[in-house]
Write a protein that holds these residues in place. Structure first.
Motif, mmCIF file in Angstrom:
data_model
loop_
_atom_site.group_PDB
_atom_site.id
_atom_site.type_symbol
_atom_site.label_atom_id
_atom_site.label_comp_id
_atom_site.label_asym_id
_atom_site.label_seq_id
_atom_site.Cartn_x
_atom_site.Cartn_y
_atom_site.Cartn_z
ATOM 1 N N ALA A 144 0.834 -1.212 0.000
ATOM 2 C CA ALA A 144 0.000 0.000 0.000
ATOM 3 C C ALA A 144 0.865 1.258 0.000
ATOM 4 C CB ALA A 144 -0.931 -0.013 1.211
ATOM 5 N N ASP A 145 1.997 1.230 0.723
ATOM 6 C CA ASP A 145 2.895 2.394 0.733
ATOM 7 C C ASP A 145 3.451 2.649 -0.668
ATOM 8 O OD1 ASP A 145 2.505 2.766 3.442
ATOM 9 O OD2 ASP A 145 4.304 1.637 4.036
ATOM 10 N N ALA A 146 3.857 1.567 -1.347
ATOM 11 C CA ALA A 146 4.381 1.715 -2.708
ATOM 12 C C ALA A 146 3.294 2.207 -3.656
ATOM 13 C CB ALA A 146 4.964 0.394 -3.195
ATOM 14 N N VAL A 147 2.071 1.756 -3.439
ATOM 15 C CA VAL A 147 0.955 2.191 -4.281
ATOM 16 C C VAL A 147 0.700 3.681 -4.100
ATOM 17 C CG1 VAL A 147 -1.549 1.994 -4.600
ATOM 18 C CG2 VAL A 147 -0.151 -0.070 -4.447
ATOM 19 N N ARG A 148 0.828 4.166 -2.869
ATOM 20 C CA ARG A 148 0.631 5.606 -2.646
ATOM 21 C C ARG A 148 1.665 6.434 -3.418
ATOM 22 N NH1 ARG A 148 -0.237 3.506 2.622
ATOM 23 N NH2 ARG A 148 -2.436 3.667 3.232
ATOM 24 N N GLU A 149 2.901 5.952 -3.475
ATOM 25 C CA GLU A 149 3.932 6.639 -4.263
ATOM 26 C C GLU A 149 3.556 6.641 -5.744
ATOM 27 O OE1 GLU A 149 8.015 5.544 -3.620
ATOM 28 O OE2 GLU A 149 7.568 4.815 -1.588
ATOM 29 N N TRP A 150 3.122 5.499 -6.197
ATOM 30 C CA TRP A 150 2.703 5.357 -7.606
ATOM 31 C C TRP A 150 1.531 6.290 -7.910
ATOM 32 C CZ3 TRP A 150 -1.844 2.240 -8.998
ATOM 33 C CH2 TRP A 150 -2.009 2.073 -10.388
ATOM 34 N N GLN A 151 0.546 6.331 -7.036
ATOM 35 C CA GLN A 151 -0.609 7.195 -7.237
ATOM 36 C C GLN A 151 -0.215 8.670 -7.226
ATOM 37 O OE1 GLN A 151 -2.988 5.554 -4.044
ATOM 38 N NE2 GLN A 151 -4.289 4.402 -5.495
ATOM 39 N N GLU A 152 0.716 9.022 -6.357
ATOM 40 C CA GLU A 152 1.174 10.412 -6.311
ATOM 41 C C GLU A 152 1.824 10.807 -7.636
ATOM 42 O OE1 GLU A 152 4.072 13.333 -3.590
ATOM 43 O OE2 GLU A 152 4.149 11.146 -3.368
ATOM 44 N N ASP A 153 2.631 9.917 -8.198
ATOM 45 C CA ASP A 153 3.304 10.208 -9.469
ATOM 46 C C ASP A 153 2.309 10.348 -10.617
ATOM 47 O OD1 ASP A 153 5.728 10.142 -8.173
ATOM 48 O OD2 ASP A 153 6.191 8.068 -8.741
ATOM 49 N N LEU A 154 1.172 9.661 -10.503
ATOM 50 C CA LEU A 154 0.151 9.733 -11.550
ATOM 51 C C LEU A 154 -0.833 10.881 -11.331
ATOM 52 C CD1 LEU A 154 -0.752 5.943 -12.013
ATOM 53 C CD2 LEU A 154 0.426 7.406 -13.667
ATOM 54 N N GLY A 155 -0.739 11.525 -10.183
ATOM 55 C CA GLY A 155 -1.683 12.582 -9.877
ATOM 56 C C GLY A 155 -3.028 12.061 -9.429
ATOM 57 N N LEU A 156 -3.037 10.863 -8.862
ATOM 58 C CA LEU A 156 -4.277 10.256 -8.383
ATOM 59 C C LEU A 156 -4.395 10.418 -6.869
ATOM 60 C CD1 LEU A 156 -4.041 6.875 -10.374
ATOM 61 C CD2 LEU A 156 -5.388 8.894 -10.991
ATOM 62 N N ASP A 157 -5.600 10.204 -6.363
ATOM 63 C CA ASP A 157 -5.791 10.217 -4.905
ATOM 64 C C ASP A 157 -4.932 9.115 -4.286
ATOM 65 O OD1 ASP A 157 -7.592 12.266 -5.155
ATOM 66 O OD2 ASP A 157 -9.363 10.948 -5.140
ATOM 67 N N GLU A 158 -4.182 9.464 -3.235
ATOM 68 C CA GLU A 158 -3.238 8.522 -2.618
ATOM 69 C C GLU A 158 -3.954 7.678 -1.570
ATOM 70 O OE1 GLU A 158 0.214 10.797 -1.374
ATOM 71 O OE2 GLU A 158 -0.203 12.201 -3.016
ATOM 72 N N THR A 159 -4.683 6.680 -2.042
ATOM 73 C CA THR A 159 -5.502 5.851 -1.156
ATOM 74 C C THR A 159 -4.774 4.605 -0.685
ATOM 75 O OG1 THR A 159 -6.429 4.593 -2.995
ATOM 76 C CG2 THR A 159 -7.573 6.623 -2.375
ATOM 77 N N GLY A 160 -3.732 4.193 -1.413
ATOM 78 C CA GLY A 160 -3.068 2.929 -1.097
ATOM 79 C C GLY A 160 -3.843 1.736 -1.611
ATOM 80 N N ARG A 161 -4.982 1.963 -2.239
ATOM 81 C CA ARG A 161 -5.777 0.891 -2.852
ATOM 82 C C ARG A 161 -5.719 1.038 -4.375
ATOM 83 N NH1 ARG A 161 -9.320 3.341 0.635
ATOM 84 N NH2 ARG A 161 -10.513 4.112 -1.149
ATOM 85 N N VAL A 162 -5.804 -0.071 -5.057
ATOM 86 C CA VAL A 162 -5.902 -0.047 -6.516
ATOM 87 C C VAL A 162 -7.376 -0.230 -6.853
ATOM 88 C CG1 VAL A 162 -5.118 -1.034 -8.699
ATOM 89 C CG2 VAL A 162 -3.623 -1.105 -6.696
ATOM 90 N N GLU A 163 -8.012 0.886 -7.165
ATOM 91 C CA GLU A 163 -9.455 0.842 -7.396
ATOM 92 C C GLU A 163 -9.789 0.108 -8.696
ATOM 93 O OE1 GLU A 163 -11.381 1.908 -5.099
ATOM 94 O OE2 GLU A 163 -9.976 3.106 -3.892
ATOM 95 N N LEU A 164 -10.925 -0.578 -8.693
ATOM 96 C CA LEU A 164 -11.394 -1.226 -9.910
ATOM 97 C C LEU A 164 -11.638 -0.163 -10.977
ATOM 98 C CD1 LEU A 164 -12.313 -3.820 -11.332
ATOM 99 C CD2 LEU A 164 -14.624 -3.388 -10.463
#
Length: 349
Positions: A144-164
């Protein structure tokens, strides 16, 4: 429509049909008149081949459908090539990105989840350069921590979840074939957004079921391009499909089962000059090297069964039983006592 070069056996039962012999008797000498025409027994390589119409392009087009409703705010342009981690389109200004894998996204991933889909996603996350977690089938807090970094780089909400609906999986890099929805269009869950293909040019051939023997995966073929250049190819995949034609009045015809063959070029650069084109594809179903052959029309149907040929030896002839092998290009592979390269056989009317 395929053009068949394979010979079809059409043996006329002439006067020889009344001649009978058996055992190991090599033949019966006759004093009959000589046949009206002769042919030579030749030694050659016999090839059973067929040429079919093919279509050069990028193969099957797959549709990307929205997994949730929203407004399309951006799409990749037709012809664009999209690699892992890059966006295909944006819905409500949130990017939907391409990842590599064969398992489609079917749920939201969050800490505590486990399964093959988790491992597939984590492999992609690692390939994109994110770390601090173990690539396995468990979605942990470290994931989830790595996902938040990924989401931040994409400009997405940093939820730590990979939404459907946040990712789309394909087996590799894709080429956008067309857009189904324009910027500003509202789409519902399941609504088509765009279509994509693979990035490698391939040739697709539709064969009749009767020609299934030609569609052997891994077999080599020859592709003739519109400019006459011949390119070596390999059958990469075959699939049974149901095709339905549409008449002039819009009525659908009877469904027809076809064998769809995908051919790749040994040298992909040889196809680079054409984006799409009609081509000819030559298949080889069977090949027999260094065999004796005669014209198919030289075969005689024997009364006791099987086939024979009329050997012409000077001013006399005799009927010799033969074993037949491959039929191709108007000739047939034969073997039997008394047959040799250069021998003369009669050609009945």
């Amino acid at each position: 429509m395929a053009v068949v070069t394979t010979a079809v056996v059409a043996v006329a039962a002439g006067a020889a049909a009344a001649l009978g012999f058996g055992g190991d008797d090599p033949g019966t000498a006759t004093a009959s008149t000589l046949p009206p025409a002769n042919a030579q027994v030749t030694r050659q390589t016999l090839v059973d081949s067929e040429t079919a119409d093919g279509e050069l392009g990028y193969g099957e087009t797959r549709t990307v459908a929205a997994r949730k409703g929203g407004t399309v705010t951006w799409t990749a342009a037709a012809g664009a090539r999209i690699t892992r981690g890059k966006p295909l389109y944006a819905l409500d200004d949130a990017k939907v990105v391409l990842l590599y894998g064969s398992l489609p996204a079917y749920r939201t991933l969050r800490p505590g989840d486990s399964g093959d889909d988790v491992e597939q996603f984590e492999k992609n996350l690692s390939a994109l350069g994110y770390d601090g977690f173990t690539v396995d089938d468990d979605y942990t807090s470290a994931t989830a921590d790595a996902v938040r970094e990924w989401q931040e780089d994409l400009g997405l909400d940093e939820t730590g979840r990979v939404e459907l609906g946040q990712v789309v999986y394909a087996r590799g890099e894709v080429r956008v074939e067309n857009t189904e929805a324009e910027v500003g269009d509202a789409v519902q869950p399941g609504g088509a957004v765009l279509g994509y293909t693979a990035t490698t040019r391939v040739v697709t051939v539709s064969l009749d079921v009767d020609d299934q023997r030609l569609a052997e995966r891994g077999a080599t073929v020859t592709v003739t391009l519109p400019d006459g250049e011949e390119v070596a190819g390999t059958i990469a995949a075959t699939e049974t499909v149901i095709e339905t034609s549409t008449g002039a009045n819009g009525a659908q015809g009877e469904p027809e089962t076809k064998i769809e063959v995908t051919v790749t070029a040994a040298d992909p650069k040889a196809l680079a000059g054409f984006d799409s084109a009609s081509v000819d594809v030559s298949f080889t179903a069977a090949q027999r090297e260094d065999v004796l052959t005669v014209p198919v029309a030289a075969l005689l149907a024997l009364a006791e069964g099987g086939y024979g040929v009329e050997l012409v030896e000077g001013d006399v002839t005799r009927i010799v039983a033969v074993q037949t092998g491959l039929f191709a290009a108007g000739r047939v592979e034969v073997s039997g006592d008394g047959l040799a390269e250069g021998a003369t056989v009669g050609m009945p009317k």
